[in-house]
Design a protein around this motif. Structure first.
Motif, PDB file in Angstrom:
ATOM      1  N   GLY A 196       0.808  -1.223   0.000  1.00 41.45           N
ATOM      2  CA  GLY A 196       0.000   0.000   0.000  1.00 41.45           C
ATOM      3  C   GLY A 196       0.835   1.265   0.000  1.00 41.45           C
ATOM      4  O   GLY A 196       0.558   2.207   0.748  1.00 41.45           O
ATOM      5  N   PHE A 197       1.866   1.314  -0.849  1.00 38.83           N
ATOM      6  CA  PHE A 197       2.730   2.500  -0.884  1.00 38.83           C
ATOM      7  C   PHE A 197       1.936   3.787  -1.116  1.00 38.83           C
ATOM      8  O   PHE A 197       2.267   4.836  -0.556  1.00 38.83           O
ATOM      9  N   ALA A 198       0.898   3.707  -1.933  1.00 38.71           N
ATOM     10  CA  ALA A 198       0.115   4.913  -2.246  1.00 38.71           C
ATOM     11  C   ALA A 198      -0.654   5.424  -1.029  1.00 38.71           C
ATOM     12  O   ALA A 198      -1.054   6.593  -0.989  1.00 38.71           O
ATOM     13  N   LEU A 199      -0.855   4.558  -0.039  1.00 41.08           N
ATOM     14  CA  LEU A 199      -1.612   4.943   1.163  1.00 41.08           C
ATOM     15  C   LEU A 199      -0.710   5.325   2.327  1.00 41.08           C
ATOM     16  O   LEU A 199      -1.205   5.850   3.339  1.00 41.08           O
ATOM     17  N   ALA A 200       0.574   5.083   2.201  1.00 44.34           N
ATOM     18  CA  ALA A 200       1.497   5.287   3.313  1.00 44.34           C
ATOM     19  C   ALA A 200       1.482   6.725   3.809  1.00 44.34           C
ATOM     20  O   ALA A 200       1.549   7.674   3.016  1.00 44.34           O
ATOM     21  N   GLY A 201       1.360   6.876   5.101  1.00 46.39           N
ATOM     22  CA  GLY A 201       1.377   8.194   5.726  1.00 46.39           C
ATOM     23  C   GLY A 201       0.038   8.887   5.781  1.00 46.39           C
ATOM     24  O   GLY A 201      -0.089   9.960   6.389  1.00 46.39           O
ATOM     25  N   LYS A 202      -1.003   8.292   5.184  1.00 46.76           N
ATOM     26  CA  LYS A 202      -2.325   8.931   5.144  1.00 46.76           C
ATOM     27  C   LYS A 202      -3.247   8.482   6.276  1.00 46.76           C
ATOM     28  O   LYS A 202      -4.267   9.111   6.536  1.00 46.76           O
ATOM     29  N   GLY A 203      -2.903   7.360   6.904  1.00 45.17           N
ATOM     30  CA  GLY A 203      -3.711   6.879   8.018  1.00 45.17           C
ATOM     31  C   GLY A 203      -5.041   6.290   7.631  1.00 45.17           C
ATOM     32  O   GLY A 203      -5.912   6.100   8.476  1.00 45.17           O
ATOM     33  N   THR A 204      -5.231   5.988   6.347  1.00 44.91           N
ATOM     34  CA  THR A 204      -6.537   5.522   5.879  1.00 44.91           C
ATOM     35  C   THR A 204      -6.583   4.007   5.637  1.00 44.91           C
ATOM     36  O   THR A 204      -7.644   3.469   5.338  1.00 44.91           O
ATOM     37  N   ALA A 205      -5.454   3.325   5.757  1.00 46.68           N
ATOM     38  CA  ALA A 205      -5.406   1.891   5.462  1.00 46.68           C
ATOM     39  C   ALA A 205      -6.263   1.106   6.446  1.00 46.68           C
ATOM     40  O   ALA A 205      -6.327   1.424   7.643  1.00 46.68           O
ATOM     41  N   ASN A 206      -6.924   0.062   5.927  1.00 46.50           N
ATOM     42  CA  ASN A 206      -7.804  -0.776   6.731  1.00 46.50           C
ATOM     43  C   ASN A 206      -6.987  -1.866   7.428  1.00 46.50           C
ATOM     44  O   ASN A 206      -6.217  -2.581   6.787  1.00 46.50           O
ATOM     45  N   ALA A 207      -7.180  -2.017   8.730  1.00 42.49           N
ATOM     46  CA  ALA A 207      -6.397  -2.980   9.510  1.00 42.49           C
ATOM     47  C   ALA A 207      -7.091  -4.321   9.667  1.00 42.49           C
ATOM     48  O   ALA A 207      -6.563  -5.220  10.330  1.00 42.49           O
ATOM     49  N   LEU A 208      -8.261  -4.500   9.049  1.00 37.88           N
ATOM     50  CA  LEU A 208      -9.037  -5.714   9.265  1.00 37.88           C
ATOM     51  C   LEU A 208      -8.290  -6.969   8.830  1.00 37.88           C
ATOM     52  O   LEU A 208      -8.373  -8.021   9.487  1.00 37.88           O
ATOM     53  N   SER A 209      -7.539  -6.892   7.730  1.00 36.23           N
ATOM     54  CA  SER A 209      -6.804  -8.064   7.264  1.00 36.23           C
ATOM     55  C   SER A 209      -5.770  -8.502   8.292  1.00 36.23           C
ATOM     56  O   SER A 209      -5.578  -9.703   8.517  1.00 36.23           O
ATOM     57  N   LEU A 210      -5.116  -7.547   8.944  1.00 30.40           N
ATOM     58  CA  LEU A 210      -4.126  -7.896   9.965  1.00 30.40           C
ATOM     59  C   LEU A 210      -4.806  -8.518  11.177  1.00 30.40           C
ATOM     60  O   LEU A 210      -4.319  -9.501  11.743  1.00 30.40           O
ATOM     61  N   VAL A 211      -5.925  -7.948  11.586  1.00 31.19           N
ATOM     62  CA  VAL A 211      -6.671  -8.511  12.716  1.00 31.19           C
ATOM     63  C   VAL A 211      -7.094  -9.948  12.402  1.00 31.19           C
ATOM     64  O   VAL A 211      -6.959 -10.849  13.238  1.00 31.19           O
ATOM     65  N   ASN A 212      -7.576 -10.172  11.182  1.00 34.29           N
ATOM     66  CA  ASN A 212      -7.984 -11.516  10.783  1.00 34.29           C
ATOM     67  C   ASN A 212      -6.795 -12.477  10.770  1.00 34.29           C
ATOM     68  O   ASN A 212      -6.921 -13.646  11.133  1.00 34.29           O
ATOM     69  N   ALA A 213      -5.641 -11.976  10.314  1.00 33.92           N
ATOM     70  CA  ALA A 213      -4.441 -12.817  10.273  1.00 33.92           C
ATOM     71  C   ALA A 213      -4.023 -13.220  11.684  1.00 33.92           C
ATOM     72  O   ALA A 213      -3.605 -14.369  11.917  1.00 33.92           O
TER      73      ALA A 213
END
Length: 351
Positions: A322-339
């Motif tokens: 998600g390089f295009a999202l880096a630093g924006k704080g908008t990335a979704n963390a659900l995939s990490l929680v699921n992992a």
């Protein structure tokens, strides 16, 4: 692990130029997570500290440690097994491929594997790394890795392994992954197909499924139509299924690839053995990656990547850096929680 002991889960930082640090802070800011496990981030504490500002969680304390035993494991604190990997956070460029970022991601993964092999953590979860950046860093050392799976296999000494993708109870496991489609066809051989059937079956058992139902996809359209559209099903896949059934594995197929995933989604099977990368990735990501047309943003980016056959537990987010999202704080963390939750399920199954 005792029944009342929360497993220790090591979470890699991922490529620091991507959204891994932000996703990590978001996921670990939820107090409920600490009721299920004891998470510790492996990476550079300075990048986690920076990410706090991006996701507006200034109240979170970052606790750098050099030993897992020194972690606090309490809500409101993110413990970081600190590896001083980024020389100057202020000048480090987000959203760009760099050897420094690639090295940071690789070193985080390698140390995480070591912690698991040493028995200091019970499971490992990886954020995304950038393969180009990583190999840019490794090239001067004469090293190359296709991705996480190969790193884990190398540093655990594992010869028989496979990638499993999961979206909740939708699971696929692969005969081959990172190779050309032409080479993937050549890799469809009875011993490898049987090996992957066994790995997928055992993974389902580790997840608590008592009698897993394993569907084996064909390679060709309509699963070859008895040799009309190709002979791999007759020559290689069917013999593997027959050998698996002789071992007591409930394996069926070869199943037509254009319908078997809908059947699994409907509850017919617990896992599908896929013959190549995209055969398994496309249906899984179609389910897990949901774009909201009206809002013009991703509603969900879910999915878990699990490496099967390892002596340690490894799950991962099923998306890129998600390089295009880096630093924006908008990335979704659900995939990490699921992992993380998937890793916990597998840890409980191995108790």
């Amino acid at each position: 692990m005792g029944e009342k002991m929360r497993p220790i889960v090591a979470v890699t930082m991922g490529d620091p130029a991507g959204n891994g640090p932000e996703i990590t802070v978001k996921a670990l800011s939820d107090p409920a997570l600490y009721e299920r496990c004891r998470p510790i981030v492996v990476g550079d504490a300075k990048m986690i500290e920076q990410a706090k500002g991006f996701v507006n969680h200034p109240e979170i304390e970052v606790n750098p440690v050099s030993d897992v035993a020194d972690a606090k494991f309490r809500a409101g604190t993110i413990d970081v097994y600190h590896l001083d990997l980024i020389e100057d956070v202020a000048s480090f460029k987000l959203g760009e491929v760099s050897a420094e970022g690639g090295n940071a991601a690789f070193q985080s993964v390698r140390r995480t594997i070591e912690l698991a092999m040493e028995g200091k953590v019970d499971a490992t979860v990886t954020n995304a790394l950038n393969k180009e950046a990583m190999n840019l860093a490794l090239a001067p050392q004469g090293m190359h890795f296709d991705g996480h799976t190969e790193i884990y296999a190398t540093y655990t000494g594992t010869k028989k392994y496979s990638m499993m993708l999961a979206h909740h109870d939708f699971r696929v496991v692969h005969v081959s992954t990172h190779c050309s489609l032409r080479e993937a066809c050549d890799r469809v051989k009875t011993p490898r197909v049987l090996e992957v059937i066994r790995l997928g079956w055992q993974a389902c058992r580790d997840l608590g499924i008592e009698s897993p139902r394993v569907a084996v996809a064909g390679l060709n359209p309509h699963a070859g139509e008895h040799g009309l559209f190709g002979t791999e099903e007759v020559d290689e896949i069917t013999p593997a299924i027959e050998l698996a059934r002789a071992e007591g594995i409930d394996a069926v197929g070869p199943c037509p690839p254009d319908s078997v995933f809908s059947e699994m989604h409907g509850g017919w099977y617990d896992i599908v053995v896929c013959m190549y990368h995209d055969q398994g990735h496309i249906p899984t990501k179609t389910l897990g990656f949901v774009f909201d047309r009206e809002a013009g943003s991703w509603k969900a980016v879910e999915g878990v990547n699990v490496t099967l056959g390892l002596p340690i537990i490894r799950t991962s987010v099923d998306h890129g850096t998600g390089f295009a999202l880096a630093g924006k704080g908008t990335a979704n963390a659900l995939s990490l929680v699921n992992a993380i939750d998937y890793a916990l399920r597998m840890a409980r199954g191995k108790e």
